[in-house]
Design an enzyme around this catalytic site. Structure first.
Site, short mmCIF file in Angstrom:
data_model
loop_
_atom_site.label_atom_id
_atom_site.label_comp_id
_atom_site.label_asym_id
_atom_site.label_seq_id
_atom_site.Cartn_x
_atom_site.Cartn_y
_atom_site.Cartn_z
N LYS A 182 -48.89 14.64 -5.11
CA LYS A 182 -48.91 16.11 -5.17
C LYS A 182 -49.98 16.54 -6.16
CE LYS A 182 -47.21 19.37 -7.55
NZ LYS A 182 -48.35 20.32 -7.44
N GLU A 257 -48.98 10.49 -18.51
CA GLU A 257 -50.23 10.62 -19.28
C GLU A 257 -50.36 12.09 -19.61
OE1 GLU A 257 -53.41 11.60 -20.42
OE2 GLU A 257 -54.31 11.16 -18.48
N GLU A 390 -52.59 21.77 -28.00
CA GLU A 390 -53.66 21.52 -27.02
C GLU A 390 -54.16 22.85 -26.46
OE1 GLU A 390 -52.67 19.29 -23.36
OE2 GLU A 390 -54.38 18.05 -23.93
P1 NDP Z 1 -48.90 21.15 -15.70
O1 NDP Z 1 -48.44 20.04 -16.55
O2 NDP Z 1 -48.02 22.32 -15.49
O3 NDP Z 1 -49.28 20.62 -14.23
C1 NDP Z 1 -49.60 19.31 -13.90
C2 NDP Z 1 -49.02 18.95 -12.53
O4 NDP Z 1 -47.59 19.00 -12.58
C3 NDP Z 1 -49.41 19.93 -11.42
O5 NDP Z 1 -49.53 19.22 -10.20
C4 NDP Z 1 -48.21 20.86 -11.37
O6 NDP Z 1 -48.07 21.55 -10.16
C5 NDP Z 1 -47.09 19.89 -11.58
N1 NDP Z 1 -45.83 20.49 -12.05
C6 NDP Z 1 -45.67 21.60 -12.79
N2 NDP Z 1 -44.35 21.82 -13.02
C7 NDP Z 1 -43.68 20.81 -12.42
C8 NDP Z 1 -42.31 20.48 -12.31
N3 NDP Z 1 -41.36 21.22 -12.86
N4 NDP Z 1 -41.96 19.37 -11.61
C9 NDP Z 1 -42.91 18.59 -11.05
N5 NDP Z 1 -44.23 18.86 -11.11
C10 NDP Z 1 -44.62 19.96 -11.81
O7 NDP Z 1 -50.28 21.64 -16.24
P2 NDP Z 1 -50.88 23.12 -16.16
O8 NDP Z 1 -51.70 23.16 -14.97
O9 NDP Z 1 -49.85 24.18 -16.23
O10 NDP Z 1 -51.70 23.17 -17.50
C11 NDP Z 1 -51.00 23.54 -18.69
C12 NDP Z 1 -51.53 22.76 -19.86
O11 NDP Z 1 -51.30 21.37 -19.62
C13 NDP Z 1 -53.02 22.84 -20.09
O12 NDP Z 1 -53.38 23.98 -20.80
C14 NDP Z 1 -53.26 21.58 -20.85
O13 NDP Z 1 -52.94 21.80 -22.20
C15 NDP Z 1 -52.28 20.60 -20.27
N6 NDP Z 1 -52.89 19.72 -19.27
C16 NDP Z 1 -53.07 18.43 -19.60
C17 NDP Z 1 -53.70 17.59 -18.72
C18 NDP Z 1 -53.93 16.17 -19.03
O14 NDP Z 1 -54.81 15.57 -18.43
N7 NDP Z 1 -53.16 15.56 -19.89
C19 NDP Z 1 -54.24 18.07 -17.46
C20 NDP Z 1 -53.95 19.44 -17.17
C21 NDP Z 1 -53.31 20.22 -18.07
P3 NDP Z 1 -48.63 23.06 -10.04
O15 NDP Z 1 -50.10 22.95 -10.18
O16 NDP Z 1 -48.21 23.49 -8.71
O17 NDP Z 1 -48.00 23.84 -11.16
#
Ligand code: NDP
Length: 501
Positions: A182, A257, A390
């Site tokens: 996903k 991660e 972050e």
């Molecule tokens: P999220 O952690 O919300 O999203 C990452 C993935 O998880 C997306 O595919 C998202 O889907 C999915 N997801 C969200 N909620 C759920 C849930 N309850 N159950 C299962 N899957 C879920 O990241 P964000 O996009 O909201 O970014 C927020 C913050 O996260 C950023 O500002 C940054 O600080 C951090 N981040 C860290 C990353 C890394 O590489 N470590 C990468 C991206 C973000 P959907 O997109 O549909 O919400």
């Protein structure tokens, strides 16, 4: 406008509810593609397809060499699709064309090449079946074998959509599993394209399935589904915690991660010209939307002014602009929401007394796009929120230190532990310091150089488990011990005396 369905069981399918959503180009703020939106029922369908494919043996019963050959074909097919994949990644995620061509497409192909080669080699053969002879308490031969879990789920973020999809799919299928991925809702396209590429290159139908849909519904269904044996997640620490809770229902194996606030330590004997540009690279690559970014630059007080002068001079060489132009080196952040997050943190930095030396605003003259200027805060105290949380945007904090003990104390004063670096002309000194930093990766005189052969992951709240290399593929196996006893008369089985008189 391009349209994409869900990729389930080797074919494009509409979402059951017929729902679609546009995906927005962050550089233009315009929709550029329409993508089907999966609901939990679509996720269940994808998991069922992956389970059928696993149970049929069509993939797991192939020899590692056969799987490896198909994975090499996937790698070649990715490279042959470079222009299409790069253009999609640029429009979906706001990556520059430079980054998409050189990092994203090449990185995704390289991941399939590496795991495809690894499973065809002797190290993997030894890993798959270890043999031990025992003489006590009774003679036995012992096999330790590794087997695939079955259906593995991958949930990926928006910063490196294609590379993250490859990091989840390649080791999982190399180990003989099937997968359901996903992608993030704002960047689904290249993962969907990758699903089709895998199938066309010879991965059997149902082995790689891609469902784009909201985390709160489709993501939760996938992470909790009883037929999913393992979940690998990349994203925020907050959602990582939720994934663990969802997996706990059926005690799934989980690899996480997560976020970071990585320290980039500049020692007084560093080559300052290189370290200053290295700090820009460590922070501003892909607009700072990289989990291991060196967002806390720890500078020895004796070189602070000189270092900052060089670092700030280097910023003029960053070219913000049209993401499709190969000359552009910095694009927009991924979304309006993410830019608001960046702006909130910049306001917090100012309020808490840090000094904004450069940036701190949207670039002038760019009417469209979620652009933000590279921003440097000086006089940052490690307790400030901009140093602890972050931001995931082009914002760096400069923190001074007096001696190495203080640098280590500041570096480790974080709930995160993902990356970091030490810059010094004395490699022994840098190595000694690197060993004291509580993070999963430390670079010396470099930054961001993740190598698919070596483990990547976090200490503390930056994650659980490791991706990449032999350590990464090990996370996609169940381990089974098979004890082979001697075929003897009962007298040979000494343990029978514990029960029988
Ligand atoms: P999220 O952690 O919300 O999203 C990452 C993935 O998880 C997306 O595919 C998202 O889907 C999915 N997801 C969200 N909620 C759920 C849930 N309850 N159950 C299962 N899957 C879920 O990241 P964000 O996009 O909201 O970014 C927020 C913050 O996260 C950023 O500002 C940054 O600080 C951090 N981040 C860290 C990353 C890394 O590489 N470590 C990468 C991206 C973000 P959907 O997109 O549909 O919400």
């Amino acid at each position: 406008m391009k349209t994409f369905g869900l990729f389930i069981d080797g074919e494009w399918q509409d979402a059951k509810g017929g729902k679609t959503a546009p995906t927005i180009n962050p550089a233009t703020e315009e929709p550029w593609a329409t993508v089907a939106v999966a609901d939990p029922e679509d996720v269940r369908k994808a998991v069922a397809a992956a389970k059928r494919a696993h149970d049929s043996g069509v993939w797991r019963n192939k020899s590692p060499q056969e799987r490896g050959e198909i994975m090499q074909r996937v790698a070649s097919a990715i490279m042959e699709s470079t222009s299409d994949l790069a253009a999609a990644e640029v429009q979906d995620s706001g990556a520059t064309m430079r980054k998409a061509m050189m990092t994203d497409v090449a990185g995704a192909a390289g991941t399939f090449t590496y795991f495809g080669q690894f499973i065809a080699g002797d190290d993997y053969k030894r890993m798959l079946c270890e043999e031990y002879e025992e003489v006590a308490p009774i003679p036995s031969k012992n096999l330790v074998v590794r087997e695939p879990f079955g259906v593995c789920a991958g949930i990926t973020p928006w910063n490196f959509p294609l590379v993250m999809a490859a990091w989840k799919i390649a080791p999982a299928i190399a180990a003989g599993n099937t997968v359901v991925i996903k992608p993030a809702s704002v960047t689904p396209v290249t993962t969907l394209m990758l699903g089709e590429i895998c199938t066309k290159a010879g991965v059997p139908a149902g082995v790689v399935n891609v469902v784009s849909g909201p985390g709160a519904t489709a993501g939760e269904e996938l992470a909790a589904h009883p037929d999913v044996g393992k979940v690998s997640f990349t994203g925020s620490t907050e959602v990582g915690r939720r994934i663990m809770q969802l997996g706990a229902g059926t005690l799934k194996k989980v690899t996480l991660e997560l976020g970071g606030k990585s320290p980039n330590i500049i020692l007084p004997d560093a080559n300052l010209d290189t370290a200053a540009l290295g700090a820009l690279w460590g922070t501003f690559f892909h607009q700072g939307q990289v989990c291991e970014s060196g967002t806390r630059v720890l500078v020895h007080e004796s070189i602070h002014d000189k270092f900052l002068e060089k670092m700030i001079a280097g910023i003029s060489r960053i070219k913000i602009g049209d993401t499709m132009d190969m000359a552009t080196t910095m694009g927009p952040v991924v979304s309006a929401v993410q830019r608001e997050t960046v702006e909130r943190y910049v306001a917090l930095g100012n309020e808490q007394g840090a000094k904004c030396l450069v940036g701190g605003k949207r670039p002038s003259g760019m009417a469209k796009g979620y652009y933000y200027e590279p921003t440097v805060f000086d006089n940052v105290d490690n307790k400030m929120r901009i140093a602890q949380e972050e931001i995931f945007g082009p914002v760096v904090s400069i923190i001074r230190f007096k001696d190495e003990d203080e640098a280590v104390r500041i570096a480790n004063d974080s709930t995160y532990g993902l990356g970091g670096a030490v810059w010094s002309s004395n490699k022994d000194r840098a190595l000694a310091l690197a060993k004291r930093i509580e993070t999963g990766t430390v670079w010396i005189n470099d930054y961001h150089l993740i190598n698919v052969k070596y483990p990547f992951g976090g200490y503390k709240q930056s994650g659980v488990g490791r991706e990449l290399g032999k350590w990464g593929i090990a996370e996609y196996h169940e381990i089974k011990h098979i004890h082979i006893g001697e075929d003897t008369p009962p007298e040979g089985k000494l343990y029978l005396g514990l029960l029988l008189s």
